[in-house]
Motif scaffolding. Structure first.
Motif, mmCIF file in Angstrom:
data_model
loop_
_atom_site.group_PDB
_atom_site.id
_atom_site.type_symbol
_atom_site.label_atom_id
_atom_site.label_comp_id
_atom_site.label_asym_id
_atom_site.label_seq_id
_atom_site.Cartn_x
_atom_site.Cartn_y
_atom_site.Cartn_z
ATOM 1 N N ILE A 160 0.860 -1.181 0.000
ATOM 2 C CA ILE A 160 0.000 0.000 0.000
ATOM 3 C C ILE A 160 0.894 1.228 0.000
ATOM 4 N N THR A 161 0.784 2.014 -1.044
ATOM 5 C CA THR A 161 1.619 3.213 -1.153
ATOM 6 C C THR A 161 1.274 4.219 -0.052
ATOM 7 N N GLY A 162 2.300 4.616 0.704
ATOM 8 C CA GLY A 162 2.090 5.613 1.761
ATOM 9 C C GLY A 162 1.076 5.159 2.801
ATOM 10 N N CYS A 163 1.130 3.891 3.184
ATOM 11 C CA CYS A 163 0.125 3.333 4.108
ATOM 12 C C CYS A 163 -0.003 4.163 5.381
ATOM 13 N N PHE A 164 1.109 4.430 6.042
ATOM 14 C CA PHE A 164 1.058 5.114 7.332
ATOM 15 C C PHE A 164 0.698 6.595 7.179
ATOM 16 N N ASP A 165 0.947 7.152 5.998
ATOM 17 C CA ASP A 165 0.586 8.553 5.752
ATOM 18 C C ASP A 165 -0.906 8.713 5.485
ATOM 19 N N ASN A 166 -1.511 7.690 4.878
ATOM 20 C CA ASN A 166 -2.886 7.832 4.393
ATOM 21 C C ASN A 166 -3.928 7.043 5.171
ATOM 22 N N ILE A 167 -3.507 6.255 6.143
ATOM 23 C CA ILE A 167 -4.463 5.459 6.912
ATOM 24 C C ILE A 167 -5.446 6.373 7.644
ATOM 25 N N ASP A 168 -6.712 5.963 7.704
ATOM 26 C CA ASP A 168 -7.768 6.778 8.309
ATOM 27 C C ASP A 168 -7.686 6.696 9.830
ATOM 28 N N HIS A 169 -7.310 7.797 10.479
ATOM 29 C CA HIS A 169 -7.153 7.811 11.935
ATOM 30 C C HIS A 169 -8.487 7.645 12.655
ATOM 31 N N GLU A 170 -9.572 8.123 12.044
ATOM 32 C CA GLU A 170 -10.886 7.994 12.676
ATOM 33 C C GLU A 170 -11.264 6.531 12.842
ATOM 34 N N GLY A 201 13.805 24.013 6.607
ATOM 35 C CA GLY A 201 13.550 25.332 6.057
ATOM 36 C C GLY A 201 12.287 25.972 6.568
ATOM 37 N N GLY A 202 11.446 25.221 7.325
ATOM 38 C CA GLY A 202 10.262 25.832 7.903
ATOM 39 C C GLY A 202 8.967 25.177 7.500
ATOM 40 N N TYR A 203 7.859 25.850 7.792
ATOM 41 C CA TYR A 203 6.516 25.326 7.576
ATOM 42 C C TYR A 203 6.165 25.263 6.092
ATOM 43 N N ASP A 204 5.549 24.196 5.678
ATOM 44 C CA ASP A 204 5.167 24.000 4.285
ATOM 45 C C ASP A 204 3.794 23.354 4.252
ATOM 46 N N ARG A 205 2.832 24.036 3.655
ATOM 47 C CA ARG A 205 1.463 23.520 3.623
ATOM 48 C C ARG A 205 1.418 22.119 3.017
ATOM 49 N N GLY A 206 2.272 21.842 2.037
ATOM 50 C CA GLY A 206 2.252 20.539 1.384
ATOM 51 C C GLY A 206 2.507 19.396 2.338
ATOM 52 N N CYS A 207 3.256 19.658 3.418
ATOM 53 C CA CYS A 207 3.566 18.604 4.376
ATOM 54 C C CYS A 207 2.360 18.250 5.243
ATOM 55 N N MET A 208 1.298 19.065 5.174
ATOM 56 C CA MET A 208 0.120 18.813 5.984
ATOM 57 C C MET A 208 -0.864 17.856 5.307
ATOM 58 N N GLU A 209 -0.646 17.546 4.043
ATOM 59 C CA GLU A 209 -1.632 16.795 3.277
ATOM 60 C C GLU A 209 -1.903 15.413 3.860
ATOM 61 N N ALA A 210 -0.910 14.809 4.486
ATOM 62 C CA ALA A 210 -1.094 13.473 5.044
ATOM 63 C C ALA A 210 -1.924 13.488 6.314
ATOM 64 N N ASN A 211 -2.136 14.670 6.889
ATOM 65 C CA ASN A 211 -2.903 14.767 8.121
ATOM 66 C C ASN A 211 -3.770 16.023 8.087
ATOM 67 N N PRO A 212 -4.920 15.962 7.407
ATOM 68 C CA PRO A 212 -5.758 17.155 7.252
ATOM 69 C C PRO A 212 -6.264 17.726 8.561
ATOM 70 N N ARG A 213 -6.453 16.896 9.602
ATOM 71 C CA ARG A 213 -6.928 17.417 10.891
ATOM 72 C C ARG A 213 -5.881 18.329 11.505
ATOM 73 N N ALA A 214 -4.605 17.925 11.408
ATOM 74 C CA ALA A 214 -3.536 18.777 11.920
ATOM 75 C C ALA A 214 -3.400 20.033 11.073
ATOM 76 N N ALA A 215 -3.558 19.897 9.771
ATOM 77 C CA ALA A 215 -3.444 21.040 8.871
ATOM 78 C C ALA A 215 -4.497 22.077 9.186
#
Length: 219
Positions: A160-170, A201-215
């Protein structure tokens, strides 16, 4: 306070004897100093633990005073995990693998939670599951295949590509609620899953995509 290993053994035995048992009053284990000493013993020798998180601190300088301050935050429910520092390491195929480096205090809490959840869930996991489990590995999987899959002509391998990044936390939290009846303990697990990433280098919105609740909390 009871010895951490004794508490974990009791949890393990209870889960083994009663598969559907619901565990209450679990949050109080986070006030037990011995759990953090046990967690420190588990993680201090691991490669990478001298790498600092976003707070600039490492495992070096750990003391009982560190534990006392952390327990006080947990008791007052003012503890909040810090953003995870994002780093990248090269893969064999030439691509880069994202790596999350938590702050040291968060590593301690994560390890305590991991040990508690492992004690409860390990006895009820499928015997056919060999990934990320104590005493299990690719070798135990191969041994099981050799001993039980005689006569098989083919094997299907999947990933599963990016399993831990995309798994549904709910969904994970819903599953957790089936065995963990302590609201504060479940809230701590939910809080830990709401991490955010700070890349080099700092905050990047793109890094939030794997966790929309945190974003959503940051944007």
């Amino acid at each position: 306070m009871q010895n951490a290993e004794k508490v974990l053994s009791i949890l393990n035995q209870k889960s083994r004897q009663h598969e559907n048992y619901v565990f209450d009053r679990m949050y109080r284990n986070l006030f037990n100093e011995d759990f953090y000493l046990n967690a420190y013993r588990k993680i201090y020798a691991k490669q990478g633990n001298m790498t600092a998180g976003v707070d600039g601190r490492t495992i070096d300088g750990f003391s009982k005073a560190t534990i006392a301050k952390l327990i006080e935050k947990l008791k007052s429910e003012t503890y909040c995990p810090q953003p995870v520092r994002r780093a990248y390491i090269p893969k064999k195929n030439g691509k880069m693998r994202p790596l999350g480096i938590p702050a040291f205090e968060d590593k301690l809490v994560q390890e305590v939670m991991r040990q508690i959840l492992e004690a409860i869930y390990e006895p009820v996991f499928s015997p056919n599951s060999h990934g990320f489990r104590p005493g299990k590995s690719c070798h135990t999987a191969l041994h099981q295949i050799k001993s039980k899959a005689k006569g098989s002509n083919w094997v299907v391998e999947g990933d599963i590509t990016g399993c831990f990044d995309n798994i549904d936390h709910e969904i994970l939290l819903q599953i957790l609620a089936e065995k963990i009846g302590d609201d504060r303990c479940r809230a701590r697990a939910a809080n830990a899953s709401d991490f955010s990433f700070f890349p080099p280098g700092g905050y990047d919105r793109g890094c939030m995509e794997a966790n929309p609740r945190a974003a959503a909390k940051l944007l």
